[in-house]
Design a protein around this motif. Structure first.
Motif, PDB file in Angstrom:
ATOM      1  N   TYR A   8       0.543  -1.292  -0.162  1.00 62.13           N
ATOM      2  CA  TYR A   8       0.086   0.128   0.169  1.00 62.13           C
ATOM      3  C   TYR A   8       1.106   1.101  -0.171  1.00 62.13           C
ATOM      4  CZ  TYR A   8      -3.520   3.418   1.731  1.00 62.13           C
ATOM      5  OH  TYR A   8      -3.797   4.568   2.012  1.00 62.13           O
ATOM      6  N   ASP A   9       1.931   1.272   0.568  1.00 58.61           N
ATOM      7  CA  ASP A   9       3.389   2.286   0.760  1.00 58.61           C
ATOM      8  C   ASP A   9       3.961   2.617  -0.004  1.00 58.61           C
ATOM      9  OD1 ASP A   9       2.451   3.106   3.748  1.00 58.61           O
ATOM     10  OD2 ASP A   9       3.749   1.612   4.539  1.00 58.61           O
ATOM     11  N   MET A  10       3.548   1.347  -1.082  1.00 56.55           N
ATOM     12  CA  MET A  10       4.399   1.513  -2.108  1.00 56.55           C
ATOM     13  C   MET A  10       3.815   1.831  -3.527  1.00 56.55           C
ATOM     14  SD  MET A  10       6.054  -1.480  -4.367  1.00 56.55           S
ATOM     15  CE  MET A  10       4.548  -2.984  -4.394  1.00 56.55           C
ATOM     16  N   ALA A  11       2.038   1.146  -3.340  1.00 58.77           N
ATOM     17  CA  ALA A  11       1.218   2.311  -4.689  1.00 58.77           C
ATOM     18  C   ALA A  11       1.348   3.916  -4.193  1.00 58.77           C
ATOM     19  CB  ALA A  11       0.051   1.538  -4.348  1.00 58.77           C
ATOM     20  N   LEU A  12       1.066   3.912  -2.890  1.00 60.56           N
ATOM     21  CA  LEU A  12       1.024   6.079  -2.904  1.00 60.56           C
ATOM     22  C   LEU A  12       2.365   6.352  -3.313  1.00 60.56           C
ATOM     23  CD1 LEU A  12      -0.410   5.895   0.654  1.00 60.56           C
ATOM     24  CD2 LEU A  12      -1.778   6.091  -1.708  1.00 60.56           C
ATOM     25  N   ARG A  13       4.016   5.952  -3.281  1.00 58.60           N
ATOM     26  CA  ARG A  13       4.439   6.466  -3.537  1.00 58.60           C
ATOM     27  C   ARG A  13       4.978   6.383  -4.731  1.00 58.60           C
ATOM     28  NH1 ARG A  13       7.268   3.173   0.294  1.00 58.60           N
ATOM     29  NH2 ARG A  13       8.360   1.353  -0.683  1.00 58.60           N
ATOM     30  N   TRP A  14       4.442   5.407  -5.327  1.00 59.18           N
ATOM     31  CA  TRP A  14       4.416   5.424  -7.049  1.00 59.18           C
ATOM     32  C   TRP A  14       3.703   6.533  -7.633  1.00 59.18           C
ATOM     33  CZ3 TRP A  14       4.268  -0.441  -8.767  1.00 59.18           C
ATOM     34  CH2 TRP A  14       5.246  -1.212  -8.215  1.00 59.18           C
ATOM     35  N   ALA A  15       2.588   6.808  -6.822  1.00 55.68           N
ATOM     36  CA  ALA A  15       1.249   7.409  -6.949  1.00 55.68           C
ATOM     37  C   ALA A  15       1.748   8.907  -7.587  1.00 55.68           C
ATOM     38  CB  ALA A  15       0.588   7.770  -6.402  1.00 55.68           C
ATOM     39  N   ARG A  16       3.311   9.309  -6.632  1.00 59.91           N
ATOM     40  CA  ARG A  16       3.084  11.254  -6.799  1.00 59.91           C
ATOM     41  C   ARG A  16       4.739  10.421  -7.605  1.00 59.91           C
ATOM     42  NH1 ARG A  16       2.279  14.757  -2.373  1.00 59.91           N
ATOM     43  NH2 ARG A  16       0.862  13.176  -1.038  1.00 59.91           N
ATOM     44  N   HIS A  17       4.829   9.702  -8.157  1.00 62.93           N
ATOM     45  CA  HIS A  17       6.259   9.391  -9.932  1.00 62.93           C
ATOM     46  C   HIS A  17       5.593  10.498 -10.652  1.00 62.93           C
ATOM     47  CE1 HIS A  17       8.658   7.926 -12.250  1.00 62.93           C
ATOM     48  NE2 HIS A  17       9.263   7.426 -11.318  1.00 62.93           N
ATOM     49  N   ARG A  18       7.456  10.687 -10.937  1.00 66.22           N
ATOM     50  CA  ARG A  18       6.957  11.835 -12.052  1.00 66.22           C
ATOM     51  C   ARG A  18       6.582  11.126 -13.175  1.00 66.22           C
ATOM     52  NH1 ARG A  18      12.067  12.699 -15.326  1.00 66.22           N
ATOM     53  NH2 ARG A  18      12.955  11.160 -15.295  1.00 66.22           N
ATOM     54  N   HIS A  19       6.445   9.879 -12.988  1.00 66.49           N
ATOM     55  CA  HIS A  19       5.724   9.579 -14.622  1.00 66.49           C
ATOM     56  C   HIS A  19       4.636   8.989 -14.529  1.00 66.49           C
ATOM     57  CE1 HIS A  19       9.509  10.731 -17.001  1.00 66.49           C
ATOM     58  NE2 HIS A  19      10.207   9.779 -16.541  1.00 66.49           N
ATOM     59  N   ALA A  20       4.040   8.791 -13.215  1.00 64.45           N
ATOM     60  CA  ALA A  20       2.707   7.997 -12.653  1.00 64.45           C
ATOM     61  C   ALA A  20       1.605   8.525 -13.602  1.00 64.45           C
ATOM     62  CB  ALA A  20       2.674   8.773 -11.391  1.00 64.45           C
ATOM     63  N   VAL A  21       1.031   9.697 -13.964  1.00 61.14           N
ATOM     64  CA  VAL A  21       0.320  10.088 -15.855  1.00 61.14           C
ATOM     65  C   VAL A  21       0.516   8.901 -16.467  1.00 61.14           C
ATOM     66  CG1 VAL A  21      -0.614  11.794 -16.666  1.00 61.14           C
ATOM     67  CG2 VAL A  21       0.407  12.264 -14.088  1.00 61.14           C
ATOM     68  N   LYS A  22       2.160   8.852 -17.305  1.00 64.16           N
ATOM     69  CA  LYS A  22       1.802   8.160 -17.982  1.00 64.16           C
ATOM     70  C   LYS A  22       1.740   6.768 -18.378  1.00 64.16           C
ATOM     71  CE  LYS A  22       5.172  11.251 -19.861  1.00 64.16           C
ATOM     72  NZ  LYS A  22       7.077  12.044 -20.250  1.00 64.16           N
ATOM     73  N   TYR A  23       2.142   6.482 -16.667  1.00 64.44           N
ATOM     74  CA  TYR A  23       1.436   4.602 -16.396  1.00 64.44           C
ATOM     75  C   TYR A  23       0.419   4.692 -16.196  1.00 64.44           C
ATOM     76  CZ  TYR A  23       6.900   4.821 -15.370  1.00 64.44           C
ATOM     77  OH  TYR A  23       8.439   4.966 -15.245  1.00 64.44           O
TER      78      TYR A  23
END
Length: 192
Positions: A8-23
């Motif tokens: 869950y914590d990892m998903a929240l970190r990935w959600a803030r990644h600079r390429h998250a919208v592209k993913y």
């Protein structure tokens, strides 16, 4: 042993990644054609971690999913017999296509709307709509309404819930995670 809280914590970190919208866009497109993981798993944490951008994330998810649905439709329309049918048979999914075909016969365009909104595998219905040569514009409208309603609902709930919802999810993430695992095992045992 905590298994789901770190994920869950990892998903929240990935959600803030600079390429998250592209993913998110790529996942949404792929899920509508062939990929098994729904985009909600990215949309929800992204909307939760950045509630001010929730509507934008929902729009991106919806548009990418619609374009993926169009790709699935044309894939079913032009390449079902030559390319998809052997893959479907080798993976043992013939019964799913037969079920989708029957649903199209019984419910018409409404099945696309329901598949777009619900957790039913949307990709089965995008390719089936093409294979069965469903009228394209009703397919497109049903896809847009079904997918849009689903993704804007998810984003809206996350935006509305905000920090209190994040705290509640964190509190119950282990119970929810193991509950999903148990449901998946039960579904597998029932459906096999």
């Amino acid at each position: 042993m905590k298994l789901f809280e770190p994920m869950y914590d990892m998903a929240l970190r990935w959600a803030r990644h600079r390429h998250a919208v592209k993913y998110l866009g790529g996942l949404s497109f792929a899920e509508s054609v062939f990929f098994p993981i729904p985009p909600d798993v990215m949309l929800a944490p992204m909307s939760l971690s950045q509630p001010d951008k929730a509507w934008r994330f929902a729009l991106i998810t919806t548009l990418a999913s619609i374009f993926g649905g169009i790709a699935g439709y044309w894939l079913g329309y032009f390449a079902f017999d030559a390319w998809l049918s052997p893959i479907i048979e080798s993976w043992g999914y013939t019964h799913k296509i037969e079920t989708a075909t029957q649903w199209f016969t019984d419910y018409g365009v409404w099945v696309v709307f329901v598949a777009g909104f619900s957790p039913i595998p949307y990709k089965v219905f995008t390719t089936s709509a093409g294979f069965l040569q469903m009228a394209f514009f009703p397919f497109l409208i049903a896809s847009a309404v079904g997918r849009g309603a689903r993704f804007f609902l998810v984003a809206g709930l996350m935006r509305w819930g905000g920090a209190p919802m994040e705290a509640k999810l964190r509190q119950y993430v282990e119970i929810l995670g193991w509950g999903v695992v148990l449901l998946a095992v039960a579904a597998y045992l029932i459906l096999r």
